[in-house]
Write an enzyme that holds these catalytic residues in place. Structure first.
Site, PDB file in Angstrom:
ATOM      1  N   CYS A   1     -24.898  21.580  25.537  1.00  0.00           N
ATOM      2  CA  CYS A   1     -24.582  20.630  24.662  1.00  0.00           C
ATOM      3  C   CYS A   1     -23.716  19.554  25.176  1.00  0.00           C
ATOM      4  CB  CYS A   1     -23.626  21.534  23.805  1.00  0.00           C
ATOM      5  SG  CYS A   1     -24.631  23.118  23.011  1.00  0.00           S
ATOM      6  N   HIS A  40     -24.189  26.347  30.989  1.00  0.00           N
ATOM      7  CA  HIS A  40     -23.031  25.870  30.185  1.00  0.00           C
ATOM      8  C   HIS A  40     -22.462  24.704  30.952  1.00  0.00           C
ATOM      9  CE1 HIS A  40     -23.276  29.187  27.533  1.00  0.00           C
ATOM     10  NE2 HIS A  40     -22.914  29.971  28.631  1.00  0.00           N
TER      11      HIS A  40
END
Length: 494
Positions: A384, A341
């Site tokens: 992301c 993440h």
């Protein structure tokens, strides 16, 4: 360069002894304290002079070893151009070698050695070749080297006439008389030792041949005795230059590729955070990505792969510092893959705390890791880069809802992250500002596509072209748009 003194050996000397002239030394080990000694046989001409003959060879010392200590060479006063006495020696495999006995104290000039070389070796002169294909018909010329499969050439040494040559780091890039563009590990010593000027290519003063029979400048190409993955690798072990004339129009060799001939190619560090302290953040499916990458970089691309799982933020920094501190001199490149993440320009550790991506990358810059200076460094980032969703993004349920569609997201990375010096390539899984998909059962679409494309295309396409294919394939799937950022200076073939 070879010495310029006059040789005064007599006919009676050749009746009872074998003589050879030392043409160059080759690097035996990176430590710099050992060398290979390359020679040519010499014989007496009828007119009283001497001539070189046959093919070049390596001279063994009195103990029967190819590798000489430099202290031993100094003690025996053996230099380029030295004429030494030798005899025939059979090694433990019953192969005949020429062994050093003593130094005659006489020397031969490089201009005379080169003058006596001839294409075809007529009249028992030493032979030279116009190209690799002429000297080694079974050898394959690749963008990053020359190799021969299964069988070592015999003889494994040859002088190759060149029209141009450039030293770039520890490589020599040359154009043969046949127009072949070759890229070899440069093990020559002396004045043509590997260039260490960061980022610079040193063009050698190669003289263009005056006529078709003129040998001009040559390089000594040899093949290793031990195969690497069933391939015998060629190297340049000596460079013999004729003096360059003022009217020379030597072709400049265009340095267009990063050299990638080391085995293994380099280290591939995989940081894959799967299980977090907050169970809701577990990255299901990421184990499939790691397996695909391990198969690609170790089994297909011949990197030394080191997987590291479930690291806290400080552990990621420590691991990068550890691998940046390694000696990468025997490697051609470095790959770091980070899957976790993120939060803006930071990577999240399994403890929920972050580390800046720039901090992890900075350990591998030239100032911190000199042995990777000038070598390509690939960072693959699976995370992301924002919170927006592409309108074309599809899930198995037909919506962008990651929970219902069986997809997870990997948070955000800053849109401004980019390498701050040359020879870096960052392969982001997503364009700035957007989230990326990771399927719980199969892994991420970006990593899985990258593994497929690199496996299929690495023999024909360079890395940036392969990443372009990856971008097209991933975008065509309607999932996301990868975004590479590069400061590479040359094409990079894996």
């Amino acid at each position: 360069m070879l010495g310029d003194s006059t040789v005064s050996l007599k006919a009676e000397d050749f009746e009872r002894k074998l003589y050879a002239v030392v043409i160059a030394f080759g690097k035996a080990h990176d430590g710099g304290h050992t060398s290979m000694v390359n020679c040519l046989k010499i014989s007496l001409k009828e007119a009283g002079g001497i001539r070189v003959s046959g093919s070049p060879f390596r001279l063994v010392n009195r103990s029967g070893f190819y590798i000489w200590k430099n202290d031993e060479l100094e003690e025996k006063k053996i230099h380029e151009g030295s004429i030494v006495e030798s005899d025939t020696f059979c090694d433990y495999e019953n192969r005949k070698r020429l062994r050093f006995l003593s130094n005659s104290g006489q020397r031969m000039a490089v201009s005379e050695v080169l003058r006596q070389l001839s294409f075809g070796g007529g009249d028992q002169l030493a032979v030279a070749y116009r190209g690799i294909s002429e000297a080694f018909p079974d050898a394959k010329i690749a963008p990053n080297g020359i190799y021969q499969e299964w069988a070592r050439p015999c003889p494994p040494y040859a002088f190759i006439s060149v029209k141009a040559a450039t030293i770039h780091y520890d490589r020599i890039l040359a154009i043969t008389r046949r127009g072949e563009k070759i890229n070899l590990n440069n093990r020559s010593l002396g004045e043509h030792k590997p260039c260490t000027i960061r980022g610079d290519a040193k063009e050698l003063p190669v003289r263009m041949p005056g006529c078709e029979s003129d040998i001009g400048s040559v390089i000594l190409v040899t093949f290793g005795e031990k195969p690497i993955l069933n391939k015998f690798q060629a190297v340049c072990e000596a460079i013999l230059l004729q003096e360059s004339s003022s009217s020379s129009s030597a072709e400049t060799f265009d340095v267009t590729h990063y050299p990638m001939t080391r085995w293994p190619r380099g280290i591939c560090l995989i940081i894959n955070n799967l299980c977090f302290q907050n169970e809701a953040d577990h990255r299901f499916g990421a184990e499939n990505d790691e397996e695909a990458l391990h198969t690609l970089f170790q089994g297909v691309l011949h990197f030394d792969v080191h997987p590291k799982n479930d690291l806290a933020n400080y552990e990621m920094q420590r691991v990068c510092e550890e691998f940046a501190a390694k000696d990468h001199s025997e490697y051609s490149a470095f790959v770091c893959i980070i899957m976790s993440h993120g939060n803006r320009d930071h990577i999240e550790g399994v403890n929920g705390k972050n580390i800046a991506l720039e901090t992890l990358m900075s350990d591998f810059k030239a100032g911190s890791c000199p042995s990777l200076a000038g070598k390509p460094k690939l960072f693959i980032i699976q995370a992301c880069r924002g919170t927006m969703r592409d309108n074309m993004m599809l899930s198995s349920s037909g919506s962008a809802d990651s929970t219902m569609g069986g997809f997870g997201t990997d948070s955000t990375l800053c849109r401004s992250t980019c390498p701050q010096e040359s020879d870096f390539l960052l392969a982001f899984c997503m364009a700035p500002g957007y989230i990326a998909q990771r399927e719980r059962e199969c892994g991420s679409v970006f990593i899985q596509t990258l593994a497929e494309v690199f496996t299929k295309c690495h023999n024909s396409e360079h890395v940036l072209d392969m990443l372009t294919i990856v971008t097209r394939v991933v975008a065509d799937k309607g999932s996301q748009v990868p975004s590479p950022v590069t400061t590479l200076r040359y094409k990079w073939y894996l």
